[in-house]
Design an enzyme around this catalytic site. Structure first.
Site, short mmCIF file in Angstrom:
data_model
loop_
_atom_site.label_atom_id
_atom_site.label_comp_id
_atom_site.label_asym_id
_atom_site.label_seq_id
_atom_site.Cartn_x
_atom_site.Cartn_y
_atom_site.Cartn_z
N LYS A 133 0.76 -1.33 0.20
CA LYS A 133 0.21 -0.51 -0.22
C LYS A 133 0.91 1.18 0.14
O LYS A 133 0.30 2.60 -0.53
CB LYS A 133 -0.92 0.00 0.84
CG LYS A 133 -2.11 -1.13 0.77
CD LYS A 133 -2.94 -1.01 2.35
CE LYS A 133 -3.89 -2.10 1.31
NZ LYS A 133 -5.17 -2.02 3.18
N LYS A 214 -5.62 -11.01 -6.75
CA LYS A 214 -7.34 -11.65 -5.76
C LYS A 214 -8.12 -10.04 -6.22
O LYS A 214 -7.89 -9.22 -6.85
CB LYS A 214 -7.26 -11.03 -4.79
CG LYS A 214 -7.23 -10.10 -4.27
CD LYS A 214 -7.59 -10.09 -2.24
CE LYS A 214 -7.20 -8.80 -2.27
NZ LYS A 214 -6.58 -9.22 0.07
N LYS A 217 -11.83 -4.03 -5.46
CA LYS A 217 -12.62 -3.06 -5.81
C LYS A 217 -12.13 -2.03 -6.51
O LYS A 217 -12.89 -0.98 -6.86
CB LYS A 217 -13.55 -2.11 -4.53
CG LYS A 217 -15.01 -3.13 -4.19
CD LYS A 217 -16.32 -3.62 -5.17
CE LYS A 217 -17.00 -1.56 -4.84
NZ LYS A 217 -17.44 -1.26 -3.80
#
Length: 348
Positions: A133, A214, A217
């Site tokens: 991240k 994976k 969204k």
């Protein structure tokens, strides 16, 4: 413990093992709006089963965690309501669990500070989510992004939770919570139970456009992710465009055929069939036709959920009241535990 890593695989199609004693379960979901197929199959449907089988279950909308990735306030407010509507529509029953918004229980943040003072920075820097991240934020990750696993530990330990349903990508964070609990107990005396993991047996659902990662969204490819509120036409389009390979036979081999194997995993999960049963039913189908079989299974599974989401979204006051009522119950449970923590560390 059941495995060398100290984790237990307690869910098989959403059912807890008969010999497993569960005192309290805690889990949470970030408010990213309407959950996607992977969220539903990997977490929410197991939540529904757990609330039926366990007497003390807490589910939280993790709005504090969501601030680690920048969002406009109006978007966050709407996402909280949409996520709440979606999980209610999936079958979460506030009469059988505590469903609440994290930020409405301030003890989460207060305990996170105490636990943060027991956690060393190098341990947090080694966590893969920080590395990934931080890279998405131009290597300028915030303090919140670095320390949110400590807040996760506080979320769990505040209620003396004994078991936590987690995905594979959250195992290291739960291990951190386990270590923090043990460190606290060693310093202040036995207080926290060391929480164990409940791992879903559902295969991780991958992106329809890149089956090596994976489903998410945040994927920039709109055809990569199926949400539980997608229309039948949208679902058909996304599965029709799903990446497979040049072999027409339907087989299950994630290493060499990740695309079609992802479709088989989805098909098995939404129908409740085993991989073997799905493959037997698909004998003679080519992948093009099989994509439509999977799409239809997903459409049928989500049709009643999608209709219920629409109804719930029309009543925002009801959604807010559900979260507020749940928060009051969570506060009642947390208050005596947190008061004892304050006494143990010397605040009172």
């Amino acid at each position: 413990m059941a495995t060398p890593s100290g984790l237990i695989r307690a869910l098989h199609r959403g059912t807890l093992g008969q010999n497993m004693v569960v005192d309290r379960i805690f889990s949470g979901i970030q408010p990213t709006g309407t959950p996607h197929l992977g969220n539903y199959l990997g977490a929410i449907q197991n939540w529904v089963n757990l609330q039926e089988e366990c007497s003390s279950v807490l589910y939280s909308i993790m709005d504090m965690h969501s601030l680690t990735m920048p969002k406009e306030p109006a978007v966050l407010r709407q996402n909280i309501l949409d996520t709440t509507a979606a999980i209610l529509a999936c079958g979460i029953d506030p009469k059988k669990c505590f469903l609440f918004r994290q930020s409405l229980v301030p003890e989460h943040a207060e305990l996170a500070w105490i636990l943060g003072c027991l956690t060393n920075v190098p341990r947090l820097l080694r966590l893969p989510q920080w590395k990934m991240k931080r890279a998405s934020q131009n290597n300028e990750g915030t303090v919140g992004l670095l320390t949110y696993p400590v807040l996760q530990a506080a979320d769990i330990l505040l209620y003396k939770s004994t078991h936590v349903p987690v995905g594979e990508d959250q195992v290291l964070h739960l291990e951190l919570a386990q270590d923090i609990a043990q460190h606290f107990n060693k310093k202040y005396g036995e207080f926290f139970p060391v929480p164990k993991a409940i791992l879903s047996t559902t295969k991780k659902i991958k992106s329809l456009r890149d089956p090596t990662v994976k489903m998410s969204k945040s994927d920039p490819q709109k055809l990569a992710t199926v949400t539980i509120a997608d229309s039948p036409d949208e679902i058909v389009l996304k599965f029709r465009k799903a990446v497979t390979d040049f072999t027409s036979e339907v087989t299950y081999d994630p290493a060499s055929r990740p695309g079609v194997s992802n479709l088989v995993s989805i098909h098995a999960a939404v129908t409740g069939l085993s991989i073997k049963e799905v493959l037997h039913q698909s004998t003679g189908l080519d992948t093009a036709h099989y994509k439509m079989v999977v799409a239809e299974s997903v459409i049928q599974r989500f049709a009643p959920i999608r209709n219920e989401i629409k109804k719930l979204q029309e009543d925002k006051s009801h959604l807010m009241k559900v979260l507020e009522d749940g928060a009051e119950k969570a506060k009642e449970l947390a208050a005596p535990i947190y008061q004892e923590i304050r006494r143990l560390v010397g605040f009172q």
